[in-house]
Design a protein around this motif. Structure first.
Motif, short mmCIF file in Angstrom:
data_model
loop_
_atom_site.label_atom_id
_atom_site.label_comp_id
_atom_site.label_asym_id
_atom_site.label_seq_id
_atom_site.Cartn_x
_atom_site.Cartn_y
_atom_site.Cartn_z
N ASN A 246 4.70 3.38 10.47
CA ASN A 246 4.12 4.69 10.76
C ASN A 246 2.97 5.04 9.80
O ASN A 246 2.48 6.16 9.80
CB ASN A 246 5.19 5.78 10.69
CG ASN A 246 4.80 7.04 11.44
OD1 ASN A 246 4.30 6.98 12.55
ND2 ASN A 246 5.04 8.19 10.83
N ASP A 247 2.53 4.08 9.02
CA ASP A 247 1.44 4.32 8.07
C ASP A 247 0.09 4.20 8.79
O ASP A 247 -0.12 3.28 9.58
CB ASP A 247 1.53 3.30 6.93
CG ASP A 247 0.62 3.65 5.78
OD1 ASP A 247 -0.60 3.41 5.88
OD2 ASP A 247 1.12 4.17 4.76
N ASP A 248 -0.82 5.10 8.49
CA ASP A 248 -2.11 5.13 9.18
C ASP A 248 -2.97 3.90 8.89
O ASP A 248 -3.92 3.62 9.63
CB ASP A 248 -2.90 6.38 8.78
CG ASP A 248 -2.31 7.66 9.34
OD1 ASP A 248 -1.53 7.56 10.32
OD2 ASP A 248 -2.60 8.75 8.81
N SER A 249 -2.64 3.16 7.84
CA SER A 249 -3.45 1.98 7.51
C SER A 249 -3.16 0.80 8.43
O SER A 249 -3.94 -0.16 8.48
CB SER A 249 -3.21 1.56 6.06
OG SER A 249 -1.89 1.06 5.89
N LYS B 82 10.18 2.91 8.93
CA LYS B 82 9.15 3.87 9.35
C LYS B 82 8.03 3.99 8.33
O LYS B 82 6.86 4.20 8.69
CB LYS B 82 9.78 5.24 9.60
CG LYS B 82 8.81 6.25 10.19
CD LYS B 82 9.49 7.57 10.55
CE LYS B 82 8.50 8.55 11.16
NZ LYS B 82 9.14 9.84 11.54
N ASP B 83 8.34 3.86 7.04
CA ASP B 83 7.28 3.96 6.03
C ASP B 83 6.26 2.85 6.18
O ASP B 83 5.13 2.97 5.69
CB ASP B 83 7.89 3.93 4.63
CG ASP B 83 8.54 2.60 4.30
OD1 ASP B 83 9.18 2.02 5.20
OD2 ASP B 83 8.41 2.14 3.16
N GLN B 84 6.63 1.78 6.88
CA GLN B 84 5.71 0.67 7.10
C GLN B 84 4.95 0.82 8.43
O GLN B 84 3.72 0.84 8.44
CB GLN B 84 6.48 -0.66 7.12
CG GLN B 84 7.26 -0.93 5.85
CD GLN B 84 6.38 -1.23 4.66
OE1 GLN B 84 5.48 -2.05 4.74
NE2 GLN B 84 6.66 -0.59 3.53
N GLY C 196 -2.23 -4.50 5.65
CA GLY C 196 -2.93 -3.40 6.29
C GLY C 196 -4.33 -3.74 6.76
O GLY C 196 -4.89 -3.05 7.61
N LEU D 96 2.74 -3.08 4.96
CA LEU D 96 1.66 -2.51 4.16
C LEU D 96 0.83 -3.55 3.41
O LEU D 96 -0.39 -3.37 3.27
CB LEU D 96 2.22 -1.46 3.19
CG LEU D 96 2.80 -0.21 3.85
CD1 LEU D 96 3.27 0.78 2.81
CD2 LEU D 96 1.77 0.46 4.77
#
Length: 241
Positions: free
Chosen positions: A128-131, A124-126, A99, A96
């Motif tokens: 799978n982030d749309d940014s 996954k929080d990293q 990004g 993130l």
């Protein structure tokens, strides 16, 4: 071109004589581009490391990738490109902060994670982030003058290693986790990699990498998690060129 080595944390096993290093890399190209290879453990592991029987994850404040970059005068926004070897938690824990940059990953690794492989849920929080701006590639691919990504599955599907040609050192191979330590450089006789999804494929990839190393006259092979070698290598702010 310059190559910086970062220590981004370590694994501590009770039966291992030394901590197992977790490296990250920064390649600075001749035209001033900054290419980050892997991002280390998630930042929260500094104060809240995962509990896992038989292994301790140790991450200090200075091991956080943003702080390692600061040691050489860089901010996350100075990174032009991120190369992800794979999505294990010690390699892809901090996407993130980057990004704004394009992230190159093998399509096979990305799609394996996207269909829900449990191994990659911790990051996954990293990823799978749309940014996050992914560039999915298939197989070996040159991404710049003297920098080539090498598909090296086995440890995970779609793992990738890196070959780069430094002007003074000569060709360098970053095996990352395709070859975990110096006992695993012989594809036919290497010990079992208990962390590999497919040990047979890992052996094939090891042979592929060692063949490339011979053909490209590689002068330095930096192995993924080798304590003995890591102690002898110069880390940032020093660099190889």
């Amino acid at each position: 071109m310059k190559l910086f080595l970062f220590e981004l944390g370590r694994f501590i096993y009770p039966d291992a004589p030394k901590p197992i290093p977790v490296p990250g890399y920064l390649i600075q190209t001749k035209n001033g581009k900054n290419i980050l290879v892997d991002t280390g453990f998630p930042e929260q592991y500094i104060t809240n490391p995962p509990l896992s029987e038989g292994v301790t994850v140790a991450v200090n404040q200075e091991d956080f990738i943003v702080n390692r970059l600061a040691e050489i005068g860089l901010k996350p926004t100075d990174i032009d490109l991120v190369v992800l070897s794979h999505l294990d938690y010690d390699h892809a824990g901090n996407l993130l902060p980057f990004g704004h940059a394009e992230v190159i990953i093998q399509r096979l690794q990305y799609e394996t994670a996207k269909v829900g492989h449990p191994r990659f849920l911790s990051t996954k929080d990293q990823w799978n982030d749309d940014s996050i701006k992914f560039r999915l590639i298939d197989g070996d691919q040159e991404i710049g003058a003297g920098i080539k990504l090498i598909e090296s599955s086995g440890h995970v599907p779609g793992h990738q290693s890196i070959v780069l040609k430094l002007p003074e050192t000569g060709p360098v191979l970053l095996t990352v986790d395709a070859v975990l330590n110096s006992s695993m450089t012989d594809g036919d006789n290497r010990p079992l990699d208990v962390s590999a999804v497919d040990d047979a494929q890992a052996r094939i990839s090891t042979k592929k990498l060692m063949k490339i190393a011979k053909e490209e006259n590689v002068q330095l092979i930096i192995i993924g998690h080798d304590s003995e070698q890591w102690e002898k290598l110069e880390k940032a702010p020093s660099y190889s060129r």
